[in-house]
Design a protein around this motif. Structure first.
Motif, PDB file in Angstrom:
ATOM      1  N   MET A   1       0.836  -1.208   0.000  1.00 34.98           N
ATOM      2  CA  MET A   1       0.000   0.000   0.000  1.00 34.98           C
ATOM      3  C   MET A   1       0.871   1.259   0.000  1.00 34.98           C
ATOM      4  O   MET A   1       0.554   2.236  -0.669  1.00 34.98           O
ATOM      5  N   GLU A   2       1.965   1.207   0.755  1.00 27.96           N
ATOM      6  CA  GLU A   2       2.867   2.356   0.815  1.00 27.96           C
ATOM      7  C   GLU A   2       3.481   2.631  -0.571  1.00 27.96           C
ATOM      8  O   GLU A   2       3.546   3.781  -1.004  1.00 27.96           O
ATOM      9  N   ARG A   3       3.908   1.596  -1.255  1.00 25.55           N
ATOM     10  CA  ARG A   3       4.473   1.778  -2.600  1.00 25.55           C
ATOM     11  C   ARG A   3       3.426   2.319  -3.568  1.00 25.55           C
ATOM     12  O   ARG A   3       3.709   3.185  -4.393  1.00 25.55           O
ATOM     13  N   GLN A   4       2.203   1.786  -3.474  1.00 26.43           N
ATOM     14  CA  GLN A   4       1.128   2.264  -4.347  1.00 26.43           C
ATOM     15  C   GLN A   4       0.837   3.736  -4.069  1.00 26.43           C
ATOM     16  O   GLN A   4       0.626   4.526  -4.997  1.00 26.43           O
ATOM     17  N   ALA A   5       0.850   4.106  -2.798  1.00 27.89           N
ATOM     18  CA  ALA A   5       0.608   5.506  -2.431  1.00 27.89           C
ATOM     19  C   ALA A   5       1.704   6.405  -3.012  1.00 27.89           C
ATOM     20  O   ALA A   5       1.408   7.487  -3.536  1.00 27.89           O
ATOM     21  N   LEU A   6       2.950   5.952  -2.939  1.00 23.34           N
ATOM     22  CA  LEU A   6       4.048   6.752  -3.498  1.00 23.34           C
ATOM     23  C   LEU A   6       3.905   6.908  -5.009  1.00 23.34           C
ATOM     24  O   LEU A   6       4.165   7.988  -5.555  1.00 23.34           O
ATOM     25  N   HIS A   7       3.474   5.853  -5.681  1.00 27.92           N
ATOM     26  CA  HIS A   7       3.245   5.953  -7.129  1.00 27.92           C
ATOM     27  C   HIS A   7       2.139   6.959  -7.439  1.00 27.92           C
ATOM     28  O   HIS A   7       2.251   7.739  -8.389  1.00 27.92           O
ATOM     29  N   ARG A   8       1.083   6.949  -6.636  1.00 27.39           N
ATOM     30  CA  ARG A   8      -0.018   7.881  -6.865  1.00 27.39           C
ATOM     31  C   ARG A   8       0.412   9.317  -6.599  1.00 27.39           C
ATOM     32  O   ARG A   8       0.022  10.236  -7.308  1.00 27.39           O
TER      33      ARG A   8
ATOM     34  N   ARG B   1      -3.349  13.014   4.406  1.00 26.93           N
ATOM     35  CA  ARG B   1      -4.172  12.004   5.094  1.00 26.93           C
ATOM     36  C   ARG B   1      -3.610  10.601   4.886  1.00 26.93           C
ATOM     37  O   ARG B   1      -3.524   9.814   5.828  1.00 26.93           O
ATOM     38  N   LEU B   2      -3.209  10.296   3.653  1.00 27.94           N
ATOM     39  CA  LEU B   2      -2.641   8.996   3.337  1.00 27.94           C
ATOM     40  C   LEU B   2      -1.320   8.788   4.080  1.00 27.94           C
ATOM     41  O   LEU B   2      -1.077   7.724   4.661  1.00 27.94           O
ATOM     42  N   GLY B   3      -0.481   9.808   4.094  1.00 29.66           N
ATOM     43  CA  GLY B   3       0.796   9.723   4.813  1.00 29.66           C
ATOM     44  C   GLY B   3       0.590   9.491   6.301  1.00 29.66           C
ATOM     45  O   GLY B   3       1.269   8.650   6.910  1.00 29.66           O
ATOM     46  N   ALA B   4      -0.344  10.221   6.895  1.00 28.52           N
ATOM     47  CA  ALA B   4      -0.630  10.065   8.329  1.00 28.52           C
ATOM     48  C   ALA B   4      -1.158   8.662   8.616  1.00 28.52           C
ATOM     49  O   ALA B   4      -0.767   8.023   9.607  1.00 28.52           O
TER      50      ALA B   4
ATOM     51  N   LEU C   1      -0.344   3.199  10.844  1.00 26.44           N
ATOM     52  CA  LEU C   1      -0.314   1.752  10.631  1.00 26.44           C
ATOM     53  C   LEU C   1       1.066   1.191  10.962  1.00 26.44           C
ATOM     54  O   LEU C   1       1.185   0.146  11.608  1.00 26.44           O
ATOM     55  N   HIS C   2       2.115   1.885  10.561  1.00 26.77           N
ATOM     56  CA  HIS C   2       3.477   1.421  10.863  1.00 26.77           C
ATOM     57  C   HIS C   2       3.721   1.399  12.374  1.00 26.77           C
ATOM     58  O   HIS C   2       4.285   0.432  12.906  1.00 26.77           O
TER      59      HIS C   2
END
Length: 136
Positions: free
Chosen positions: A75-82, A95-98, A103-104
């Motif tokens: 999910m983290e990689r997908q978020a970075l791609h987006r 919001r996604l970063g937070a 989660l981490h």
């Protein structure tokens, strides 16, 4: 190399199936066809889940947390791609970063609760290497 018949452009499922067929052709069919490991890799012991009636709960938690960590990293990689593609607004990025940071931290808390480290979640898959990429 022989020419392979390819599906007409536009049919995405056929393209995916074709890519899978090509990938499976490259995999060794028998264990003896797997190339030998380098000396340093061959000597290290495999880190696998062992089952013992006294530790079954911890082993199950380790397996579940490993799967959750794998999904979290995906999910983290997908978020970075987006983010790199510019698909998200600034508010969505924050919001996604937070959410990913929370989660981490929850993963670290759960590992501590069951006396595990994040490195313990990286299962050895034998000739394929480890499940998760190396820690940064």
């Amino acid at each position: 190399m022989t020419a392979e018949k390819r599906p007409p452009p536009g049919n995405r499922l056929d393209e995916v199936a074709d890519a899978a067929v090509r990938a499976f052709r490259m995999l060794p069919a028998m264990p003896q066809e797997v190339p030998p490991r380098r000396r340093a890799e061959a000597r290290r012991p495999a880190r696998r889940i062992t089952t013992d009636p006294d530790t079954v709960e911890r082993d199950l938690i380790k397996l579940v947390l490993t799967l959750v960590e794998l999904l979290r990293q995906l999910m983290e990689r997908q978020a970075l791609h987006r983010v790199d593609a510019g698909d998200l607004t600034e508010e969505q990025e924050e919001r996604l970063g937070a959410t990913l940071m929370i989660l981490h931290s929850r993963m670290i808390e759960l590992c501590a609760r069951y006396d595990l480290s994040m490195e313990d979640l990286n299962l050895d898959l034998g000739p394929l290497g480890t499940l998760l990429p190396p820690s940064e």
